[in-house]
Write a protein that holds these residues in place. Structure first.
Motif, PDB file in Angstrom:
ATOM      1  N   PRO A 194      14.625  -5.002 -23.155  1.00  0.00           N
ATOM      2  CA  PRO A 194      15.539  -3.880 -22.892  1.00  0.00           C
ATOM      3  C   PRO A 194      15.366  -3.307 -21.483  1.00  0.00           C
ATOM      4  O   PRO A 194      16.134  -2.467 -21.060  1.00  0.00           O
ATOM      5  CB  PRO A 194      15.171  -2.848 -23.957  1.00  0.00           C
ATOM      6  CG  PRO A 194      13.929  -3.305 -24.608  1.00  0.00           C
ATOM      7  CD  PRO A 194      13.701  -4.734 -24.244  1.00  0.00           C
ATOM      8  N   PHE A 195      14.347  -3.789 -20.750  1.00  0.00           N
ATOM      9  CA  PHE A 195      14.074  -3.282 -19.397  1.00  0.00           C
ATOM     10  C   PHE A 195      14.654  -4.192 -18.319  1.00  0.00           C
ATOM     11  O   PHE A 195      14.523  -3.933 -17.140  1.00  0.00           O
ATOM     12  CB  PHE A 195      12.556  -3.130 -19.206  1.00  0.00           C
ATOM     13  CG  PHE A 195      11.932  -2.359 -20.329  1.00  0.00           C
ATOM     14  CD1 PHE A 195      12.118  -0.990 -20.441  1.00  0.00           C
ATOM     15  CD2 PHE A 195      11.191  -2.999 -21.309  1.00  0.00           C
ATOM     16  CE1 PHE A 195      11.579  -0.280 -21.499  1.00  0.00           C
ATOM     17  CE2 PHE A 195      10.637  -2.295 -22.376  1.00  0.00           C
ATOM     18  CZ  PHE A 195      10.838  -0.931 -22.466  1.00  0.00           C
ATOM     19  N   GLU A 196      15.338  -5.266 -18.767  1.00  0.00           N
ATOM     20  CA  GLU A 196      15.966  -6.205 -17.842  1.00  0.00           C
ATOM     21  C   GLU A 196      16.900  -5.443 -16.913  1.00  0.00           C
ATOM     22  O   GLU A 196      17.554  -4.486 -17.330  1.00  0.00           O
ATOM     23  CB  GLU A 196      16.748  -7.235 -18.663  1.00  0.00           C
ATOM     24  CG  GLU A 196      17.300  -8.372 -17.842  1.00  0.00           C
ATOM     25  CD  GLU A 196      17.998  -9.431 -18.701  1.00  0.00           C
ATOM     26  OE1 GLU A 196      18.525 -10.372 -18.117  1.00  0.00           O
ATOM     27  OE2 GLU A 196      18.012  -9.311 -19.940  1.00  0.00           O
ATOM     28  N   LYS A 197      16.962  -5.875 -15.655  1.00  0.00           N
ATOM     29  CA  LYS A 197      17.787  -5.255 -14.612  1.00  0.00           C
ATOM     30  C   LYS A 197      17.214  -3.925 -14.120  1.00  0.00           C
ATOM     31  O   LYS A 197      17.760  -3.306 -13.218  1.00  0.00           O
ATOM     32  CB  LYS A 197      19.245  -5.067 -15.057  1.00  0.00           C
ATOM     33  CG  LYS A 197      19.972  -6.379 -15.291  1.00  0.00           C
ATOM     34  CD  LYS A 197      21.460  -6.140 -15.483  1.00  0.00           C
ATOM     35  CE  LYS A 197      22.250  -7.413 -15.566  1.00  0.00           C
ATOM     36  NZ  LYS A 197      21.948  -8.287 -16.677  1.00  0.00           N
ATOM     37  N   GLY A 198      16.122  -3.458 -14.721  1.00  0.00           N
ATOM     38  CA  GLY A 198      15.481  -2.243 -14.231  1.00  0.00           C
ATOM     39  C   GLY A 198      14.432  -2.599 -13.189  1.00  0.00           C
ATOM     40  O   GLY A 198      13.859  -3.681 -13.213  1.00  0.00           O
ATOM     41  N   ARG A 199      14.213  -1.670 -12.264  1.00  0.00           N
ATOM     42  CA  ARG A 199      13.153  -1.855 -11.269  1.00  0.00           C
ATOM     43  C   ARG A 199      12.250  -0.638 -11.386  1.00  0.00           C
ATOM     44  O   ARG A 199      12.689   0.491 -11.165  1.00  0.00           O
ATOM     45  CB  ARG A 199      13.766  -1.964  -9.886  1.00  0.00           C
ATOM     46  CG  ARG A 199      12.765  -2.420  -8.860  1.00  0.00           C
ATOM     47  CD  ARG A 199      13.475  -3.011  -7.647  1.00  0.00           C
ATOM     48  NE  ARG A 199      12.432  -3.550  -6.771  1.00  0.00           N
ATOM     49  CZ  ARG A 199      12.164  -3.035  -5.585  1.00  0.00           C
ATOM     50  NH1 ARG A 199      12.853  -2.039  -5.121  1.00  0.00           N
ATOM     51  NH2 ARG A 199      11.195  -3.543  -4.850  1.00  0.00           N
ATOM     52  N   PHE A 200      11.015  -0.866 -11.757  1.00  0.00           N
ATOM     53  CA  PHE A 200      10.078   0.217 -12.048  1.00  0.00           C
ATOM     54  C   PHE A 200       9.039   0.345 -10.940  1.00  0.00           C
ATOM     55  O   PHE A 200       8.523  -0.660 -10.456  1.00  0.00           O
ATOM     56  CB  PHE A 200       9.370  -0.056 -13.385  1.00  0.00           C
ATOM     57  CG  PHE A 200      10.324  -0.125 -14.542  1.00  0.00           C
ATOM     58  CD1 PHE A 200      10.645   1.015 -15.263  1.00  0.00           C
ATOM     59  CD2 PHE A 200      10.928  -1.321 -14.897  1.00  0.00           C
ATOM     60  CE1 PHE A 200      11.543   0.965 -16.317  1.00  0.00           C
ATOM     61  CE2 PHE A 200      11.829  -1.386 -15.948  1.00  0.00           C
ATOM     62  CZ  PHE A 200      12.137  -0.241 -16.660  1.00  0.00           C
ATOM     63  N   LEU A 201       8.753   1.590 -10.594  1.00  0.00           N
ATOM     64  CA  LEU A 201       7.694   1.843  -9.625  1.00  0.00           C
ATOM     65  C   LEU A 201       6.430   2.162 -10.405  1.00  0.00           C
ATOM     66  O   LEU A 201       6.424   3.022 -11.297  1.00  0.00           O
ATOM     67  CB  LEU A 201       8.063   3.016  -8.714  1.00  0.00           C
ATOM     68  CG  LEU A 201       6.943   3.469  -7.759  1.00  0.00           C
ATOM     69  CD1 LEU A 201       6.545   2.344  -6.801  1.00  0.00           C
ATOM     70  CD2 LEU A 201       7.384   4.692  -6.972  1.00  0.00           C
ATOM     71  N   ILE A 202       5.376   1.434 -10.085  1.00  0.00           N
ATOM     72  CA  ILE A 202       4.102   1.616 -10.761  1.00  0.00           C
ATOM     73  C   ILE A 202       3.068   1.993  -9.724  1.00  0.00           C
ATOM     74  O   ILE A 202       3.044   1.429  -8.620  1.00  0.00           O
ATOM     75  CB  ILE A 202       3.701   0.303 -11.481  1.00  0.00           C
ATOM     76  CG1 ILE A 202       4.699   0.071 -12.612  1.00  0.00           C
ATOM     77  CG2 ILE A 202       2.278   0.367 -12.000  1.00  0.00           C
ATOM     78  CD1 ILE A 202       4.619  -1.276 -13.212  1.00  0.00           C
ATOM     79  N   LYS A 203       2.238   2.973 -10.061  1.00  0.00           N
ATOM     80  CA  LYS A 203       1.148   3.353  -9.173  1.00  0.00           C
ATOM     81  C   LYS A 203      -0.122   2.692  -9.674  1.00  0.00           C
ATOM     82  O   LYS A 203      -0.454   2.792 -10.856  1.00  0.00           O
ATOM     83  CB  LYS A 203       0.968   4.880  -9.162  1.00  0.00           C
ATOM     84  CG  LYS A 203       2.134   5.583  -8.487  1.00  0.00           C
ATOM     85  CD  LYS A 203       1.858   7.041  -8.280  1.00  0.00           C
ATOM     86  CE  LYS A 203       2.061   7.791  -9.569  1.00  0.00           C
ATOM     87  NZ  LYS A 203       2.308   9.193  -9.466  1.00  0.00           N
ATOM     88  N   LEU A 212       0.855  -1.185   0.000  1.00  0.00           N
ATOM     89  CA  LEU A 212       0.000   0.000   0.000  1.00  0.00           C
ATOM     90  C   LEU A 212       0.890   1.234   0.000  1.00  0.00           C
ATOM     91  O   LEU A 212       1.915   1.269   0.684  1.00  0.00           O
ATOM     92  CB  LEU A 212      -0.901   0.013   1.242  1.00  0.00           C
ATOM     93  CG  LEU A 212      -2.034  -1.004   1.269  1.00  0.00           C
ATOM     94  CD1 LEU A 212      -2.777  -0.929   2.601  1.00  0.00           C
ATOM     95  CD2 LEU A 212      -2.997  -0.795   0.117  1.00  0.00           C
ATOM     96  N   ALA A 213       0.502   2.232  -0.767  1.00  0.00           N
ATOM     97  CA  ALA A 213       1.252   3.487  -0.793  1.00  0.00           C
ATOM     98  C   ALA A 213       1.116   4.170   0.566  1.00  0.00           C
ATOM     99  O   ALA A 213       2.016   4.844   1.045  1.00  0.00           O
ATOM    100  CB  ALA A 213       0.738   4.386  -1.907  1.00  0.00           C
ATOM    101  N   ASP A 214      -0.033   3.970   1.206  1.00  0.00           N
ATOM    102  CA  ASP A 214      -0.319   4.559   2.505  1.00  0.00           C
ATOM    103  C   ASP A 214      -1.184   3.539   3.248  1.00  0.00           C
ATOM    104  O   ASP A 214      -2.252   3.163   2.774  1.00  0.00           O
ATOM    105  CB  ASP A 214      -1.064   5.886   2.263  1.00  0.00           C
ATOM    106  CG  ASP A 214      -1.707   6.451   3.515  1.00  0.00           C
ATOM    107  OD1 ASP A 214      -1.552   5.865   4.603  1.00  0.00           O
ATOM    108  OD2 ASP A 214      -2.377   7.481   3.411  1.00  0.00           O
ATOM    109  N   GLU A 215      -0.702   3.099   4.391  1.00  0.00           N
ATOM    110  CA  GLU A 215      -1.379   2.021   5.132  1.00  0.00           C
ATOM    111  C   GLU A 215      -2.869   2.296   5.370  1.00  0.00           C
ATOM    112  O   GLU A 215      -3.656   1.377   5.530  1.00  0.00           O
ATOM    113  CB  GLU A 215      -0.692   1.789   6.486  1.00  0.00           C
ATOM    114  CG  GLU A 215       0.641   1.096   6.375  1.00  0.00           C
ATOM    115  CD  GLU A 215       0.563  -0.286   5.730  1.00  0.00           C
ATOM    116  OE1 GLU A 215      -0.380  -1.053   6.019  1.00  0.00           O
ATOM    117  OE2 GLU A 215       1.445  -0.612   4.913  1.00  0.00           O
TER     118      GLU A 215
END
Length: 152
Positions: free
Chosen positions: A46-55, A26-29
């Motif tokens: 091409p996104f390998e090794k990337g860590r993406f934040l998704i909302k 949760l973004a906010d508990e």
């Protein structure tokens, strides 16, 4: 009330046994409707090794209305808007295609699959879609470059 129960159940399942390369919190508990999703770029993309934040934001009408999914991490992709919003174009999230039986885990797995296999014919970024179709090598270079710069 039913929607909160369903959301809590799906959240619990996703936290307990998340799909490959995806973690959810949760973004906010205190707010069940806003989620933070961390997605690893799929292997061989091409996104390998990337860590993406998704909302992921759930409407109060969930599951009868679809969630909205957007990238907080900048990404070079034909199906994600190239602006501060990072809106993702997913067919299954369109109000006319959304089914209340769809689960958030399926949405997230589909989103991750889209990183591995973009859908240039359903693009929100026409220029990137053209490049993907006509100059795949250059598209992948730029996507890898953006992944190195933005997706840590």
């Amino acid at each position: 009330m039913g929607s909160q129960k369903r959301i809590a159940k799906e959240l619990g399942e996703l936290v307990q046994s998340p799909p490959d390369g995806i973690t959810v919190e949760l973004a906010d508990e205190s707010n069940l409707y806003d989620w933070k999703v961390h997605m690893e770029g799929p292997e061989g993309s091409p996104f390998e090794k990337g860590r993406f934040l998704i909302k992921l934001t759930l409407p109060t009408g969930y599951p009868f209305k679809p969630p909205s999914v957007s990238f907080a991490t900048k990404i070079y992709h034909p199906n994600v808007t190239n602006d501060d919003k990072g809106s993702m174009c997913l067919g299954m999230l369109r109000p006319d295609e959304w089914k209340p039986s769809s689960k958030i885990s399926a949405v997230l797995e589909f989103a991750r699959q889209l990183l591995a296999e973009p859908m240039p014919d359903d693009a929100v970024e026409g220029r990137i879609a053209e490049q993907y179709k006509n100059d795949r090598k250059r598209y992948e270079e730029i996507a890898r470059d953006w992944t190195r710069k933005h997706a840590t």
